[in-house]
Write a protein that holds these residues in place. Sequence first.
Motif, short mmCIF file in Angstrom:
data_model
loop_
_atom_site.label_atom_id
_atom_site.label_comp_id
_atom_site.label_asym_id
_atom_site.label_seq_id
_atom_site.Cartn_x
_atom_site.Cartn_y
_atom_site.Cartn_z
N HIS B 182 0.74 -1.23 -0.11
CA HIS B 182 0.00 -0.10 0.31
C HIS B 182 0.86 1.29 -0.12
N GLU B 183 0.49 2.27 -0.83
CA GLU B 183 1.17 3.52 -0.88
C GLU B 183 0.60 4.76 -0.56
N LYS B 184 -0.89 4.47 -0.66
CA LYS B 184 -1.88 5.53 -0.26
C LYS B 184 -2.66 4.93 0.86
N ILE B 185 -2.03 5.63 2.05
CA ILE B 185 -2.49 5.18 3.42
C ILE B 185 -3.10 6.49 4.29
N ALA B 186 -4.32 6.32 4.61
CA ALA B 186 -4.93 7.43 5.43
C ALA B 186 -4.92 6.96 6.97
N PHE B 187 -4.78 8.11 7.86
CA PHE B 187 -5.03 7.91 9.23
C PHE B 187 -6.24 8.41 9.71
N ILE B 188 -7.03 7.62 10.50
CA ILE B 188 -8.17 8.07 11.21
C ILE B 188 -8.01 8.22 12.46
N GLY B 189 -8.09 9.15 13.25
CA GLY B 189 -7.73 9.16 14.77
C GLY B 189 -8.95 10.18 15.32
N GLY B 190 -8.73 10.08 16.60
CA GLY B 190 -9.73 10.88 17.63
C GLY B 190 -9.26 12.08 17.70
N SER B 191 -9.80 12.89 18.55
CA SER B 191 -9.48 14.45 18.57
C SER B 191 -7.97 14.66 18.56
N SER B 192 -7.79 15.62 17.85
CA SER B 192 -6.27 16.06 17.44
C SER B 192 -5.62 16.51 18.84
N GLU B 215 3.63 11.87 2.79
CA GLU B 215 2.58 12.31 3.58
C GLU B 215 1.68 13.41 2.73
N ASN B 216 0.37 13.09 3.21
CA ASN B 216 -0.49 13.67 2.46
C ASN B 216 -1.63 14.33 3.77
N ASP B 217 -1.70 15.65 3.72
CA ASP B 217 -2.65 16.27 5.00
C ASP B 217 -4.01 15.91 4.91
N SER B 218 -4.58 15.66 3.65
CA SER B 218 -5.92 15.26 3.49
C SER B 218 -6.28 13.79 3.71
N TYR B 219 -5.14 13.27 4.16
CA TYR B 219 -5.37 11.73 4.55
C TYR B 219 -5.25 11.56 6.15
N LYS B 220 -5.20 12.88 6.93
CA LYS B 220 -5.33 12.69 8.36
C LYS B 220 -6.51 13.32 8.75
N ILE B 221 -7.51 12.38 9.46
CA ILE B 221 -8.56 12.76 9.75
C ILE B 221 -8.83 12.57 11.31
N HIS B 222 -9.54 13.49 11.93
CA HIS B 222 -9.66 13.46 13.29
C HIS B 222 -11.23 13.60 13.65
N THR B 223 -11.58 12.56 14.35
CA THR B 223 -13.19 12.39 14.54
C THR B 223 -13.36 11.99 15.96
N GLU B 224 -14.69 11.79 16.35
CA GLU B 224 -15.16 11.20 17.66
C GLU B 224 -14.70 9.68 17.72
N PHE B 225 -14.39 9.30 18.97
CA PHE B 225 -14.16 7.93 19.57
C PHE B 225 -15.49 6.95 19.26
N LEU B 226 -16.19 7.07 18.18
CA LEU B 226 -17.59 6.51 17.95
C LEU B 226 -17.64 5.85 16.58
N LYS B 227 -18.81 5.03 16.55
CA LYS B 227 -18.90 4.32 15.23
C LYS B 227 -19.43 5.35 14.04
N SER B 228 -20.06 6.57 14.70
CA SER B 228 -20.53 7.24 14.01
C SER B 228 -19.24 8.21 13.39
N GLY B 229 -18.18 8.35 14.26
CA GLY B 229 -17.02 9.00 13.72
C GLY B 229 -16.36 8.42 12.50
N GLY B 230 -16.57 7.07 12.66
CA GLY B 230 -15.69 6.16 11.41
C GLY B 230 -16.54 6.62 10.23
N ARG B 231 -18.00 6.34 10.36
CA ARG B 231 -18.87 6.73 9.08
C ARG B 231 -18.41 7.97 8.54
N GLU B 232 -18.51 9.00 9.23
CA GLU B 232 -18.22 10.33 8.87
C GLU B 232 -16.73 10.41 8.31
N ALA B 233 -15.82 9.86 8.73
CA ALA B 233 -14.24 9.86 8.05
C ALA B 233 -14.60 9.19 6.83
#
Lengths: 335, 335
Positions: B182-192, B215-233
């Motif tokens: 994999h070369e295009k890898i995104a990160f989904i985390g909790g609140s920054s 590194e690609n800034d649009s591949y770094k996402i911060h969301t809530e530690f919830l299922k809904s956070g994952g859906r939004e990401a």
Amino acid sequence: MVTIKDVAKLSGVSPSTVSRVIADNPRITEETKKKVRKAMKQLGYHPNISARNLVAKSTKAIGVIMPSSANTALQNPFFPEVLRGIGSVIHEARYSLSLSTGETDDEICEEVKRMVFGRYVDGIILLYSRLNDRVTNFLREQDFPFVIVGKPYENESETTYVDNDNLKAGKEITKCLIDKGHEKIAFIGGSSDLIVTKDRQDGYIEALKEAGLEENDSYKIHTEFLKSGGREAVEYLLSLKEKPTGLVVSDDLISLGVISRLEESGYSIPDDLSLVSFNNVYLSEITRPPLTTVDIQIYELGAQSAKALIEKTVNKGEPAKRIIIPHKIVYRDSV
Amino acid sequence: MVTIKDVAKLSGVSPSTVSRVIADNPRITEETKKKVRKAMKQLGYHPNISARNLVAKSTKAIGVIMPSSANTALQNPFFPEVLRGIGSVIHEARYSLSLSTGETDDEICEEVKRMVFGRYVDGIILLYSRLNDRVTNFLREQDFPFVIVGKPYENESETTYVDNDNLKAGKEITKCLIDKGHEKIAFIGGSSDLIVTKDRQDGYIEALKEAGLEENDSYKIHTEFLKSGGREAVEYLLSLKEKPTGLVVSDDLISLGVISRLEESGYSIPDDLSLVSFNNVYLSEITRPPLTTVDIQIYELGAQSAKALIEKTVNKGEPAKRIIIPHKIVYRDSV
């Protein structure tokens, strides 16, 4: 266990006077103090340091007691969800929350006594109800404010409790299987001394009776509210000569174990075996297949119990109430 | 906020003397009392009723503070599991557990102040660590015993904390994707502003760098530690022109949302997209596919934090400690 009430009785004063003597309140006469102290000595009553706070005002804290073994209980998503409901209400009312950590009955009983005698909390929520429960008996004896999530095993009319109509729910969910033609239906529940297990099982039995189906004692299984409990139940059922084709499982986490064990043995749900469940915790929609289950509104059970308890602690004269939270069946793909 | 320490400083006595003055201890001279009371008045310090208990012995209770919104936190299986670990240790030590219920930062701060000034607890466990946290600052200021589950944002060497090596873990788990091409890898985390998010993300970035990936800034996402956070990401990622083929998700519950949302859009895991996760809560083995995730030993994080806190409350001189719980990658089918 000698209580303040016993001391009060023997010395002919009110329990609150005894508390004031323990706190060495200057408004109590020396004569009364002498009398009460004599009674305490006679009965072997030793107040601990915290008991001296007994005359203190509200602690603005409530205790939440989990069934034996918080360690086990917290593995079941029921408990965090009910705590969420409790937390939201007591937070609104600016109360704090003290959580039991005991594992055995003895330990939990000791913890509750510490909460009550140490006056650490204004009232207690019991997150279970079982036959001849020592904690319940103790709280009644002490006339300490408490609310049960579940149905009390006795003195129903004197106890405030928040429950579902588990008998009706058990009957309805069993009918889901009967309506699809199932005749050999087993019940997998929690410990048989828990009232919730009894009620749900009674509903299951009523449904069988109404449909003219035979009750089979080897089809009633009691296990722990854990995934492992479900696995063990399946192992037993698969060892029977006449295997059931339908399962009423009284808890989603048990169902998770049931599904994983059945899968291992090559059974497919709902093709080889249908399954209905209880509680509708969030994992019931991510199992394969997603579970047809009874939504008991766990959050609401917690919130309403906290509301009722706070009312009771604020107003001692608040009458005992029975609060029934409606349930509804969520149809998914396990039947 | 004026504290006892301020009063002590101004009146030239120790904080415990101030406490004794508040409690009207007869062993304190009238002269000292006058001096302290004058300082209190000058600074506008008003002790509440509970502050009078400040000279009391151990309460044998500890407070557990969840990140803003217990209501949200308790939906994530991380918290009941860490509570299980805490509960087992404090129960062994015969302590009781007081749980925060606040939703906003303000409310939580107020709760902690109540615990500390009211002397309701001997020490506090913070179940999070974030930048410039008011609660952490307050506890440091008061020199009140506390332990962090996570890494402190500053004064690392003066604070006892229990953590994983999240940077290393983030690097290792990202490598799982890189090793598969994999070369295009995104990160989904909790609140920054959460340190755990920062550490895991730093590990992800290091792994990319070492592999010579951009590194690609649009591949770094911060969301809530919830299922809904994952859906939004996922919704956001699917809107990108260059969609990633690999995801590093810093929480299993977020992953659950990621999977469900990807499934809805017809993506198959791991065929169309690979995913690695963090925490190894029990739901990570029941998702489809089961998650390749970092087992961070949540129960142990809780147990060790409680052990360290009790040591601190018993012995004020106990040095600050950094306790790192080992992690390991659990390989399943999401890569």
